[in-house]
Design an enzyme around this catalytic site. Structure first.
Site, mmCIF file in Angstrom:
data_model
loop_
_atom_site.group_PDB
_atom_site.id
_atom_site.type_symbol
_atom_site.label_atom_id
_atom_site.label_comp_id
_atom_site.label_asym_id
_atom_site.label_seq_id
_atom_site.Cartn_x
_atom_site.Cartn_y
_atom_site.Cartn_z
ATOM 1 N N ARG A 70 -0.717 2.786 7.148
ATOM 2 C CA ARG A 70 -0.981 4.190 7.518
ATOM 3 C C ARG A 70 -1.869 4.310 8.492
ATOM 4 N NH1 ARG A 70 -3.624 5.967 4.023
ATOM 5 N NH2 ARG A 70 -3.997 4.471 2.613
ATOM 6 N N TYR A 198 6.518 2.566 9.474
ATOM 7 C CA TYR A 198 5.913 1.856 8.409
ATOM 8 C C TYR A 198 5.619 3.048 7.384
ATOM 9 C CZ TYR A 198 3.761 -2.003 6.144
ATOM 10 O OH TYR A 198 3.383 -3.074 5.352
ATOM 11 N N LYS A 207 3.792 9.403 0.240
ATOM 12 C CA LYS A 207 2.743 10.168 0.423
ATOM 13 C C LYS A 207 2.601 11.272 1.133
ATOM 14 C CE LYS A 207 0.364 6.783 -1.669
ATOM 15 N NZ LYS A 207 0.227 5.575 -1.088
ATOM 16 N N HIS A 227 -2.791 10.149 -6.935
ATOM 17 C CA HIS A 227 -2.687 8.861 -6.508
ATOM 18 C C HIS A 227 -2.911 7.954 -7.660
ATOM 19 C CE1 HIS A 227 -3.614 5.466 -3.349
ATOM 20 N NE2 HIS A 227 -2.523 5.477 -3.588
ATOM 21 N N SER A 249 -6.142 2.739 -2.319
ATOM 22 C CA SER A 249 -5.188 1.984 -1.751
ATOM 23 C C SER A 249 -5.671 0.266 -1.684
ATOM 24 C CB SER A 249 -4.794 2.172 -0.198
ATOM 25 O OG SER A 249 -4.224 3.462 -0.309
ATOM 26 N N ALA A 250 -4.580 -0.459 -2.093
ATOM 27 C CA ALA A 250 -5.051 -1.774 -2.168
ATOM 28 C C ALA A 250 -6.071 -2.200 -3.194
ATOM 29 C CB ALA A 250 -4.943 -2.473 -1.251
ATOM 30 N N CYS A 251 -6.190 -1.400 -4.357
ATOM 31 C CA CYS A 251 -7.174 -1.466 -5.320
ATOM 32 C C CYS A 251 -6.733 -1.984 -6.461
ATOM 33 C CB CYS A 251 -8.259 -0.336 -5.258
ATOM 34 S SG CYS A 251 -9.273 -0.327 -3.641
ATOM 35 N N GLY A 252 -5.414 -2.100 -6.694
ATOM 36 C CA GLY A 252 -5.082 -2.738 -8.022
ATOM 37 C C GLY A 252 -4.147 -1.941 -8.765
ATOM 38 N N ASN A 255 -0.914 -3.844 -9.635
ATOM 39 C CA ASN A 255 -1.170 -4.949 -10.892
ATOM 40 C C ASN A 255 -1.387 -4.513 -12.046
ATOM 41 O OD1 ASN A 255 -1.544 -7.887 -9.577
ATOM 42 N ND2 ASN A 255 -1.886 -6.431 -8.016
ATOM 43 N N ASP A 276 1.857 4.189 -8.256
ATOM 44 C CA ASP A 276 1.237 4.748 -7.128
ATOM 45 C C ASP A 276 0.948 6.255 -7.415
ATOM 46 O OD1 ASP A 276 0.162 4.125 -4.760
ATOM 47 O OD2 ASP A 276 1.625 5.088 -3.648
ATOM 48 N N ARG A 365 4.442 -5.964 2.612
ATOM 49 C CA ARG A 365 4.789 -5.203 1.335
ATOM 50 C C ARG A 365 6.055 -5.406 0.935
ATOM 51 N NH1 ARG A 365 1.483 -1.009 -0.764
ATOM 52 N NH2 ARG A 365 -0.664 -0.951 0.756
HETATM 53 P P1 GTP Z 1 -1.371 0.511 -2.827
HETATM 54 O O1 GTP Z 1 0.125 0.175 -3.177
HETATM 55 O O2 GTP Z 1 -1.995 0.340 -1.584
HETATM 56 O O3 GTP Z 1 -1.698 1.971 -3.180
HETATM 57 O O4 GTP Z 1 -2.259 -0.413 -3.658
HETATM 58 P P2 GTP Z 1 -2.697 -0.715 -5.244
HETATM 59 O O5 GTP Z 1 -3.581 -0.010 -5.668
HETATM 60 O O6 GTP Z 1 -1.418 -0.803 -5.996
HETATM 61 O O7 GTP Z 1 -2.915 -2.455 -5.438
HETATM 62 P P3 GTP Z 1 -2.291 -3.626 -5.610
HETATM 63 O O8 GTP Z 1 -2.167 -3.737 -7.162
HETATM 64 O O9 GTP Z 1 -1.114 -4.076 -4.853
HETATM 65 O O10 GTP Z 1 -3.495 -4.774 -5.401
HETATM 66 C C1 GTP Z 1 -3.963 -4.911 -4.136
HETATM 67 C C2 GTP Z 1 -4.899 -6.228 -4.000
HETATM 68 O O11 GTP Z 1 -5.828 -6.263 -5.102
HETATM 69 C C3 GTP Z 1 -3.947 -7.546 -4.264
HETATM 70 O O12 GTP Z 1 -4.089 -8.468 -3.382
HETATM 71 C C4 GTP Z 1 -4.292 -7.861 -5.499
HETATM 72 O O13 GTP Z 1 -4.196 -9.248 -5.769
HETATM 73 C C5 GTP Z 1 -5.817 -7.487 -5.656
HETATM 74 N N1 GTP Z 1 -6.113 -7.175 -7.146
HETATM 75 C C6 GTP Z 1 -5.295 -6.351 -8.192
HETATM 76 N N2 GTP Z 1 -5.980 -6.115 -9.127
HETATM 77 C C7 GTP Z 1 -7.223 -7.112 -9.257
HETATM 78 C C8 GTP Z 1 -8.207 -7.346 -10.213
HETATM 79 O O14 GTP Z 1 -7.973 -6.968 -11.299
HETATM 80 N N3 GTP Z 1 -8.972 -8.188 -9.659
HETATM 81 C C9 GTP Z 1 -9.067 -8.946 -8.418
HETATM 82 N N4 GTP Z 1 -10.014 -9.427 -8.033
HETATM 83 N N5 GTP Z 1 -8.280 -8.530 -7.374
HETATM 84 C C10 GTP Z 1 -7.198 -7.514 -7.911
HETATM 85 C C1 SPV Z 2 -1.199 3.314 0.010
HETATM 86 O O1 SPV Z 2 -1.741 3.130 1.122
HETATM 87 O O2 SPV Z 2 -1.790 3.714 -0.784
HETATM 88 C C2 SPV Z 2 0.208 2.736 -0.185
HETATM 89 C C3 SPV Z 2 0.955 2.314 0.709
HETATM 90 O O3 SPV Z 2 0.678 2.790 -1.277
HETATM 91 S S1 SPV Z 2 1.727 3.520 1.728
HETATM 92 O O4 SPV Z 2 3.130 3.928 1.283
HETATM 93 O O5 SPV Z 2 1.638 3.080 3.073
HETATM 94 O O6 SPV Z 2 1.023 4.704 1.955
HETATM 95 MN MN MN Z 3 -0.969 3.894 -2.879
#
Ligand code: GTP
Ligand code: SPV
Ligand code: MN
Length: 581
Positions: A70, A198, A207, A227, A249-252, A255, A276, A365
């Site tokens: 983004r 992208y 988004k 979000h 974003s990318a904070c879990g 998962n 999401d 992704r």
């Molecule tokens: P967006 O799709 O960007 O919104 O991200 P998201 O919030 O869905 O994050 P996602 O679950 O994809 O995790 C992002 C990264 O954090 C990955 O590399 C995971 O392996 C890592 N991660 C997720 N959960 C944990 C956790 O509980 N502990 C640690 N140490 N890392 C984690």
């Molecule tokens: C984020 O960045 O929070 C995502 C990926 O979930 S995107 O769809 O590019 O916004």
């Molecule tokens: Mn997101």
């Protein structure tokens, strides 16, 4: 295919008259259409067929190397008054915004096919769902929208009935970052995006619509577009609690939404509703309910392995589009921390060389339909959504924030949400690992002034007595060597279990200045290799650091000026006072 709805027909025609595509294709959303596009893209080289024996119906797409995440600095909210967009957004007047971007759309689709994608965000029969049409010249966008939304004939039928829809216009343009803009016109319910193919820049249902435009509508109509993941947690006794968690974003989120209970916690089950985005409404009884407007996942690939996330790992073994991962010698997708196989080609399509960075881009992704997720909840398709017991905020904080704490009231919870800070990640272009304020994990996604947004959040306590409890978690505390103190992933269930106990009034807590914290004994650590000291550290609140934090929160809030709701500042002052007493 075309439409009986004049406003839609006229808009499509007017866009074609400016962008001059070679063909116009109305997407019906059928499987045969999806297959046809895959075939066409494989032929043209825009998709690479992966090893079909190991990864049936899986494909790799490589985006332009300058177009991998983004672009917050190129994302604008175009409202008549600048104050309505707020200090949290880049602003342009609608007049200037249209002028600037329309210029770039001139002849942008020459020699290309223009796809018209009618879509529905949310279950097709839900009163909470909203409609949109994306026009794009990218077949990659079409196949992603097929997996991520309910798109095609059914959506068009509802659009023709309701006659209201969000207009999204997208072109990849020439991918020149200097001619890249993502513009939102909330007053007109429209989006214009050019120069990127992208993720959130291009899949406009996500988004742009489901957060930026929807948050604006939600404020006017009395609901929330957030979000947040939505997950159902089934206890060994069969009771299920649904919680919604906002992490940046990318904070879990993905998962947590697909968490596999560890062997040490028998009898628990996890049901994914969304990973999401959540749309939250109060129902007629004052209960907060959530729907997931999406129908698939656009998830971070690196780090996904059978140990961290078995569900996600299994889910992406078939019928998945990979974007910007590496390849093994036998054409299987490869990414950092996959734990099996060896990279041969990197995400740029070059021979992999350890010295030249990771094989998969850190923001590579997967796109996959939610139906492929073994833990998909059947209630994700339910028109009325699910009742929410708790809202959980969180972020990446090396220091400071404890593993979990609970707000003392709704207002205090809104303050905790507004104070969320997190290290930046590869999900957006820019520096990684820098702490910034990311209120409610919505910094990049709130389509209006945060001050008004917090007021809107606060107003919910005037409307019902049954609001969910609010919590804050941090899976990312590190020791001096940079090692995570908490094992995370499946083990996070141990924290969720405490959250549920609190929702059921089953357990008391330590009353501290920052909120209610668990007694160490109440976080189950059976079968975990974690010392008592580490647990104490994870649940500790360092007074001096928190005083600094609350002062910094106060400064941040005040930067919103006169529009800032008083209640928020009052709460911040109270916490600070308690810390200093
Ligand atoms: P967006 O799709 O960007 O919104 O991200 P998201 O919030 O869905 O994050 P996602 O679950 O994809 O995790 C992002 C990264 O954090 C990955 O590399 C995971 O392996 C890592 N991660 C997720 N959960 C944990 C956790 O509980 N502990 C640690 N140490 N890392 C984690
Ligand atoms: C984020 O960045 O929070 C995502 C990926 O979930 S995107 O769809 O590019 O916004
Ligand atoms: Mn997101």
């Amino acid at each position: 295919m075309t439409t009986s709805l004049p406003t839609l027909r006229d808009w499509v025609q007017s866009v074609a008259a400016i962008t001059l595509p070679e063909n116009v294709h109305w997407c019906d959303g059928s499987d045969s259409e999806y297959k046809m596009l895959i075939q066409m893209m494989t032929k043209s080289g825009s998709l690479i067929e992966l090893n079909q024996k190991e990864y049936p119906d899986c494909y790799l797409h490589r985006s332009d190397p300058s177009d991998v995440a983004r672009v917050e600095h190129l994302t604008f909210i175009c409202t008549t008054k600048q104050e309505d967009a707020g200090p949290n957004n880049h602003w342009m007047s609608p007049e200037k915004g249209h002028k600037k971007i329309d210029n770039l759309f001139k002849k942008a689709m020459a020699g290309r096919t223009m796809y018209v994608i009618p879509y529905c965000m949310g279950p097709i029969d839900s009163p909470y769902s909203r409609l949109g049409v994306e026009i794009t010249d990218s077949a990659y966008v079409v196949i992603n929208m097929k997996l991520m939304t309910r798109m095609g004939r059914e959506a068009l039928k509802r659009i023709e009935l309701e006659k209201t829809f969000v207009k999204g216009l997208h072109s990849i343009g020439d991918l020149n970052p200097k001619k890249r803009f993502i513009m939102h016109f909330p007053e007109e319910l429209s989006i214009k995006s050019i120069g990127s193919g992208y993720g959130g820049n291009a899949l406009l249902g996500k988004k742009c619509h489901a957060l930026r435009i929807a948050s604006w509508q939600a404020r006017q109509e009395g609901w929330l577009a957030e979000h947040m993941l939505i997950v159902g947690i089934e206890k060994p006794n069969g009771d299920i609690h649904y919680i919604a968690c906002a992490f940046p974003s990318a904070c879990g989120k993905t998962n947590l939404a697909m968490l596999i209970p560890p062997a040490s916690q028998p009898g628990w089950k996890i049901w994914t509703l969304g990973d999401d985005i959540a749309w939250l409404h109060l129902d007629e009884f004052g209960q907060m309910r959530a729907i997931n407007p999406e129908a698939g996942y656009f998830g971070v690939v690196p780090g996904t392995n059978p140990k961290t996330n078995r569900n996600a790992y299994d889910m992406i073994q078939s019928e998945t589009i990979f974007t910007n991962v590496g390849l093994t010698k036998d054409n299987q997708p490869w990414w950092e921390d996959k734990k099996t196989g060896q990279p041969d080609i990197n995400w740029l399509g070059k021979k992999y060389d350890k010295g030249e960075g990771p094989a998969a881009h850190p923001n590579s992704r997967f796109t996959v339909s939610a139906k492929n997720n073994a833990s998909y909840s059947r209630l994700a398709e339910s028109p009325e959504g699910v009742p929410i017991s708790a809202i959980v905020f969180g972020g990446r904080r090396k220091k400071l924030a404890p593993l979990v704490y609970e707000a003392k009231s709704w207002q205090h919870g809104v303050l905790i949400g507004a104070s969320v800070a997190s290290e930046t990640t590869a999900a957006a272009i820019g520096d990684v690992g820098v702490i910034r304020r990311d209120p409610m994990a919505m910094k990049p996604f709130c389509g209006y002034n945060f001050a008004d947004y917090w007021q809107h959040w606060l107003s919910f306590s005037d409307r019902t007595k049954k609001l969910p409890k609010i919590f804050h978690v941090n899976w990312f505390r590190q020791d001096k060597l940079g090692k995570f103190l908490w094992p995370g992933f499946g083990e996070n269930l141990r924290v969720l279990s405490w959250i549920i106990d609190r929702c059921e009034n089953q357990v008391d807590a330590q009353d501290t200045a920052i909120g209610y914290l668990p007694h160490t004994k109440d976080i189950n650590t059976d079968d975990l290799e974690i010392s008592n000291e580490t647990m104490k550290e994870l649940l500790s609140v360092k007074k001096e650091s928190w005083i600094d934090e609350m002062k910094s929160v106060g400064k941040y809030l005040q930067s919103y000026g006169e529009r800032l709701p008083n209640a928020l500042l009052k709460n911040q002052e109270e916490v600070l006072k308690m810390l200093m007493d």
